[in-house]
Design a protein around this motif. Sequence first.
Motif, PDB file in Angstrom:
ATOM      1  N   UNK A   2      33.092 -19.526 125.378  1.00 50.11           N
ATOM      2  CA  UNK A   2      32.845 -20.358 126.455  1.00 50.11           C
ATOM      3  C   UNK A   2      33.584 -22.002 126.196  1.00 50.11           C
ATOM      4  N   UNK A   3      33.407 -22.491 124.838  1.00 53.34           N
ATOM      5  CA  UNK A   3      33.318 -23.996 124.150  1.00 53.34           C
ATOM      6  C   UNK A   3      34.666 -24.358 123.223  1.00 53.34           C
ATOM      7  N   UNK A   4      35.865 -22.733 123.102  1.00 46.88           N
ATOM      8  CA  UNK A   4      36.100 -23.081 122.547  1.00 46.88           C
ATOM      9  C   UNK A   4      36.293 -23.885 121.147  1.00 46.88           C
ATOM     10  N   UNK A   5      35.145 -23.970 120.191  1.00 46.44           N
ATOM     11  CA  UNK A   5      34.811 -23.465 119.446  1.00 46.44           C
ATOM     12  C   UNK A   5      33.581 -23.025 118.543  1.00 46.44           C
ATOM     13  N   UNK A   6      33.404 -23.521 117.357  1.00 46.44           N
ATOM     14  CA  UNK A   6      32.354 -22.555 116.345  1.00 46.44           C
ATOM     15  C   UNK A   6      31.109 -23.456 116.935  1.00 46.44           C
ATOM     16  N   UNK A   7      30.077 -22.910 116.759  1.00 45.12           N
ATOM     17  CA  UNK A   7      28.915 -23.278 117.448  1.00 45.12           C
ATOM     18  C   UNK A   7      27.412 -22.729 116.173  1.00 45.12           C
ATOM     19  N   UNK A   8      26.972 -23.804 115.429  1.00 47.83           N
ATOM     20  CA  UNK A   8      25.740 -23.140 113.799  1.00 47.83           C
ATOM     21  C   UNK A   8      24.390 -23.889 115.060  1.00 47.83           C
ATOM     22  N   UNK A   9      23.492 -22.250 114.589  1.00 53.29           N
ATOM     23  CA  UNK A   9      22.252 -22.649 114.162  1.00 53.29           C
ATOM     24  C   UNK A   9      21.696 -22.577 113.480  1.00 53.29           C
ATOM     25  N   UNK A  10      21.014 -24.062 112.961  1.00 50.59           N
ATOM     26  CA  UNK A  10      19.904 -24.841 111.916  1.00 50.59           C
ATOM     27  C   UNK A  10      19.374 -24.381 112.033  1.00 50.59           C
ATOM     28  N   UNK A  11      18.728 -23.508 110.394  1.00 50.94           N
ATOM     29  CA  UNK A  11      17.261 -22.202 110.481  1.00 50.94           C
ATOM     30  C   UNK A  11      16.393 -23.327 110.886  1.00 50.94           C
ATOM     31  N   UNK A  12      16.370 -24.552 110.225  1.00 49.80           N
ATOM     32  CA  UNK A  12      14.950 -25.217 110.071  1.00 49.80           C
ATOM     33  C   UNK A  12      14.390 -25.637 111.685  1.00 49.80           C
ATOM     34  N   UNK A  13      15.658 -25.894 112.471  1.00 49.43           N
ATOM     35  CA  UNK A  13      14.705 -26.922 113.843  1.00 49.43           C
ATOM     36  C   UNK A  13      15.658 -25.579 114.655  1.00 49.43           C
ATOM     37  N   UNK A  14      16.303 -24.809 114.376  1.00 51.25           N
ATOM     38  CA  UNK A  14      16.573 -23.743 115.578  1.00 51.25           C
ATOM     39  C   UNK A  14      17.738 -24.859 117.048  1.00 51.25           C
ATOM     40  N   UNK A  15      18.180 -25.900 116.894  1.00 55.11           N
ATOM     41  CA  UNK A  15      18.783 -26.312 117.849  1.00 55.11           C
ATOM     42  C   UNK A  15      20.587 -25.907 117.075  1.00 55.11           C
ATOM     43  N   UNK A  16      21.360 -25.988 118.082  1.00 53.99           N
ATOM     44  CA  UNK A  16      22.422 -25.926 118.061  1.00 53.99           C
ATOM     45  C   UNK A  16      23.427 -26.888 118.019  1.00 53.99           C
ATOM     46  N   UNK A  17      24.025 -27.190 116.873  1.00 54.24           N
ATOM     47  CA  UNK A  17      25.905 -27.835 116.980  1.00 54.24           C
ATOM     48  C   UNK A  17      27.059 -27.395 116.385  1.00 54.24           C
ATOM     49  N   UNK A  18      27.537 -28.220 117.282  1.00 53.25           N
ATOM     50  CA  UNK A  18      28.931 -27.714 117.182  1.00 53.25           C
ATOM     51  C   UNK A  18      29.246 -28.239 116.029  1.00 53.25           C
TER      52      UNK A  18
END
Length: 75
Positions: A2-18
């Motif tokens: 839905x975001x027309x992109x790639x999103x990563x989940x950071x294992x250290x914090x669980x945060x999602x980043x474009x």
Amino acid sequence: LEQNGVIARLPQSGEYRVVCQNPEMIWPDGFGFDRSGNLYLVTNRLPKFISGTMSWNEENFRIWKISVQGISSRK
């Protein structure tokens, strides 16, 4: 998707980043990594194909190369 992109989940914090976002990045399908830390991504226009609106005179398939090195330190 839905975001027309790639999103990563950071294992250290669980945060999602474009990581990368582009309106032409439609329907990411397959991906792989090379030894240099680049992400290769294949996209296509499957939604247009299914709806019968895809034009074979346009670029309908793309291969993207995205550097993901150091992604955990990007803001």
